[in-house]
Design a protein around this motif. Structure first.
Motif, PDB file in Angstrom:
ATOM      1  N   TRP A  94     -20.719   5.032  43.769  1.00  0.00           N
ATOM      2  CA  TRP A  94     -21.461   4.799  42.616  1.00  0.00           C
ATOM      3  C   TRP A  94     -22.485   5.696  42.081  1.00  0.00           C
ATOM      4  O   TRP A  94     -22.552   6.092  41.218  1.00  0.00           O
ATOM      5  N   ARG A  95     -23.483   6.064  43.251  1.00  0.00           N
ATOM      6  CA  ARG A  95     -24.685   6.957  42.826  1.00  0.00           C
ATOM      7  C   ARG A  95     -24.031   8.471  42.319  1.00  0.00           C
ATOM      8  O   ARG A  95     -24.419   8.749  41.340  1.00  0.00           O
ATOM      9  N   ARG A 104     -22.813   7.889  38.753  1.00  0.00           N
ATOM     10  CA  ARG A 104     -23.991   7.748  37.961  1.00  0.00           C
ATOM     11  C   ARG A 104     -24.730   8.952  37.716  1.00  0.00           C
ATOM     12  O   ARG A 104     -24.936   9.218  36.540  1.00  0.00           O
ATOM     13  N   ASP A 111     -18.031   7.243  32.752  1.00  0.00           N
ATOM     14  CA  ASP A 111     -18.366   5.928  32.546  1.00  0.00           C
ATOM     15  C   ASP A 111     -18.690   5.236  33.783  1.00  0.00           C
ATOM     16  O   ASP A 111     -17.933   5.270  34.746  1.00  0.00           O
ATOM     17  N   LEU A 112     -20.038   4.674  34.037  1.00  0.00           N
ATOM     18  CA  LEU A 112     -20.165   3.938  35.140  1.00  0.00           C
ATOM     19  C   LEU A 112     -19.824   2.764  35.233  1.00  0.00           C
ATOM     20  O   LEU A 112     -20.184   1.740  34.328  1.00  0.00           O
ATOM     21  N   ASN A 113     -19.107   2.512  36.329  1.00  0.00           N
ATOM     22  CA  ASN A 113     -18.593   0.946  36.440  1.00  0.00           C
ATOM     23  C   ASN A 113     -19.801   0.525  37.194  1.00  0.00           C
ATOM     24  O   ASN A 113     -20.643   0.958  37.682  1.00  0.00           O
ATOM     25  N   SER A 114     -19.606  -1.110  37.408  1.00  0.00           N
ATOM     26  CA  SER A 114     -20.641  -1.821  38.224  1.00  0.00           C
ATOM     27  C   SER A 114     -20.512  -1.314  39.795  1.00  0.00           C
ATOM     28  O   SER A 114     -19.466  -0.860  40.045  1.00  0.00           O
ATOM     29  N   SER A 115     -21.510  -1.360  40.532  1.00  0.00           N
ATOM     30  CA  SER A 115     -21.442  -1.001  41.929  1.00  0.00           C
ATOM     31  C   SER A 115     -20.680  -1.855  42.614  1.00  0.00           C
ATOM     32  O   SER A 115     -19.842  -1.439  43.539  1.00  0.00           O
ATOM     33  N   TYR A 116     -20.376  -3.172  42.204  1.00  0.00           N
ATOM     34  CA  TYR A 116     -19.536  -3.853  42.774  1.00  0.00           C
ATOM     35  C   TYR A 116     -18.041  -3.525  42.660  1.00  0.00           C
ATOM     36  O   TYR A 116     -17.225  -3.322  43.705  1.00  0.00           O
ATOM     37  N   SER A 117     -17.822  -2.853  41.714  1.00  0.00           N
ATOM     38  CA  SER A 117     -16.313  -2.191  41.521  1.00  0.00           C
ATOM     39  C   SER A 117     -15.915  -1.084  42.149  1.00  0.00           C
ATOM     40  O   SER A 117     -14.799  -0.879  42.960  1.00  0.00           O
ATOM     41  N   TYR A 118     -17.026  -0.306  42.748  1.00  0.00           N
ATOM     42  CA  TYR A 118     -16.851   0.976  43.603  1.00  0.00           C
ATOM     43  C   TYR A 118     -16.592   0.174  45.293  1.00  0.00           C
ATOM     44  O   TYR A 118     -15.662   0.852  45.842  1.00  0.00           O
TER      45      TYR A 118
END
Length: 169
Positions: A21-22, A25, A31-38
């Motif tokens: 995720w980082r 970002r 396009d940044l997805n939610s941290s949960y999605s990663y």
């Protein structure tokens, strides 16, 4: 020539989700997805994704993908990103090669699909170079026009890149 000292290309683990995720970002283009999605991606799509690990074992780059349910011969590459400190050495191409070798070894995949916005020249170069390196054809067509995205957002069209045939492992 691409050279990476103390680099391991591996299957992502749930514990890698925050680092992936980082990296996404910090790419400033994805396009940044939610941290949960990663976290979910590392659990549910690990077989069709890869991470590069640095000397300390932490992720420094990744490619996430999935096999399309309606077209099981197509690997959709969702995101590709490399940590800023490791860019410019061909790591994204190495990861893409490793992922396609991994999924073709499992059987069935014969092409890559991905989408790229017109302003993402790094991704355009990555996928064009992949196709050229493997003697594959590359076609482009608009998949999602910018007007399909939610009202009040500004989003360029997503152009579908189709690369085939993918080299067998």
């Amino acid at each position: 020539m691409t050279e990476f000292l103390e680099l391991e290309i591996d299957t992502p683990r749930v514990e890698d989700g925050a680092a992936i995720w980082r990296i996404a970002r910090d790419s400033e283009v994805l396009d940044l997805n939610s941290s949960y999605s990663y976290l979910l991606w590392c659990r549910d799509f690990a077989a069709t994704s890869v991470v590069a690990r640095g000397a300390d074992g932490a992720p420094i780059g990744f490619v996430t993908g999935y096999v399309r349910p309606e077209r099981p011969e197509a690997l959709v590459v969702w995101q590709v990103a490399v940590d800023r400190a490791h860019r410019g050495r061909g790591l994204a191409g190495t990861l893409l090669d490793a992922l396609t070798a991994k999924v073709t070894a499992a059987g069935g995949v014969r092409e890559i699909e991905t989408t790229v916005t017109p302003d993402n020249t790094a991704s355009d170069r990555l996928f064009a170079a992949y196709a050229e390196r493997h003697g594959a054809s590359l076609t482009r067509e608009v998949l999602f026009d910018g007007g399909l995205f939610p009202e009040g957002t500004s989003h360029e069209p997503e152009v579908l890149y189709r690369i085939s045939p993918v080299p067998a492992a």
